[in-house]
Enzyme design. Structure first.
Site, PDB file in Angstrom:
ATOM      1  CB  THR A  38      -0.946   0.040   1.212  1.00  0.00           C
ATOM      2  OG1 THR A  38      -1.986   0.954   0.934  1.00  0.00           O
ATOM      3  CG2 THR A  38      -0.252   0.463   2.477  1.00  0.00           C
TER       4      THR A  38
ATOM      5  N   GLY B 159       2.088   4.671  -7.565  1.00  0.00           N
ATOM      6  CA  GLY B 159       1.505   3.483  -8.180  1.00  0.00           C
ATOM      7  C   GLY B 159       2.237   3.037  -9.429  1.00  0.00           C
TER       8      GLY B 159
ATOM      9  CB  THR C  92       1.496   1.323  -4.689  1.00  0.00           C
ATOM     10  OG1 THR C  92       2.141   1.204  -3.414  1.00  0.00           O
ATOM     11  CG2 THR C  92       0.572   2.519  -4.670  1.00  0.00           C
TER      12      THR C  92
END
Length: 180
Positions: free
Chosen positions: A5, A165, A171
Site C-alpha cells: 500500500t 503506483g 501500490t
C-alpha cells in the site's frame, strides 16, 4: 512488513483556507499475488474532524484504528493529546508492540505518523506525510508538486499517489481520497 500500500496525508492552507486530505491506493497483496485492487485503507474519525490511513497488516491496523478512535473520543477530538496518549498506551501493551502496522492521522492543524514501535512522528514540515511501500515515492512527488506545481490539494494527492503506483509494485492507481 509494510508492503502492499501507499498512504499520503497532506495539510496546509490555500487562499486563506485550511485543508487536510488523505489518500491511499486500493491494492492488497498476499505474497506475490494481488488479492484485492479496491480496498479502502483510509477513514475519517471523530465527527469528520480527523483523517486517518494505515499501511501494514489489515487486522493489526484495525486494532490500532479502534484503540486510537477510543482515545480520540476520550480527548474530545484533540489530535495532539490523542497521539501522545496513544503512544503511551501502545508502549505499555506487549501485544500492541508486536503489531505490524503504521498510521497517518491528521486534521487542519497537525499531521502525525504513528509507527509500529509506538513512536509518534510529526511530519518534518507539518504538511506532508506518507507511509507504506510506495510512501517514499509519494512523499517525494508530493513535496515537488507542492513546491513547484501549485496544484489544488486534491489533485496534488491524486497525482502523487499515481506516481507511487507507477513505481511501486505493491501500490496501484485505484486511488481513494478523503478531505476535511
Amino acid at each position: 512488513m509494510f508492503e502492499a500500500t501507499t498512504i499520503l496525508g497532506y495539510r496546509g492552507e490555500l487562499n486563506h483556507k485550511k485543508f487536510a486530505l488523505i489518500g491511499g491506493d486500493g491494492q492488497v497483496t498476499l505474497g506475490n499475488c494481488v488479492v484485492k485492487a479496491n480496498a479502502t485503507k483510509i477513514r475519517s474519525l471523530y465527527h469528520n474532524q480527523v483523517l486517518s490511513g494505515f499501511a501494514g497488516s489489515t487486522a493489526d491496523a484495525f486494532s490500532l484504528f479502534d484503540m486510537f478512535e477510543r482515545i480520540l473520543e476520550s480527548k474530545k477530538g484533540d489530535l495532539f493529546k490523542s497521539v501522545v496518549d496513544f503512544s503511551k498506551e501502545w508502549r505499555k501493551d506487549k501485544y500492541l508492540r508486536r503489531l505490524e502496522a503504521m498510521m497517518i492521522v491528521l486534521n487542519f492543524d497537525h499531521i502525525f505518523i504513528l509507527s509500529g514501535m509506538g513512536d509518534v512522528l510529526e511530519a518534518e514540515d507539518n504538511k506532508i506525510a506518507a507511509i507504506g511501500s510506495g510512501g517514499n515515492y509519494a512523499l517525494s512527488a508530493a513535496r515537488a508538486l507542492d513546491h513547484f506545481a501549485h496544484l489544488e490539494p486534491r489533485k496534488l494527492v491524486e497525482e502523487s499517489l499515481k506516481i507511487a503506483g507507477d513505481l511501486c509494485i505493491y501500490t496501484n492507481t485505484n486511488i481513494k481520497i478523503l478531505e476535511l
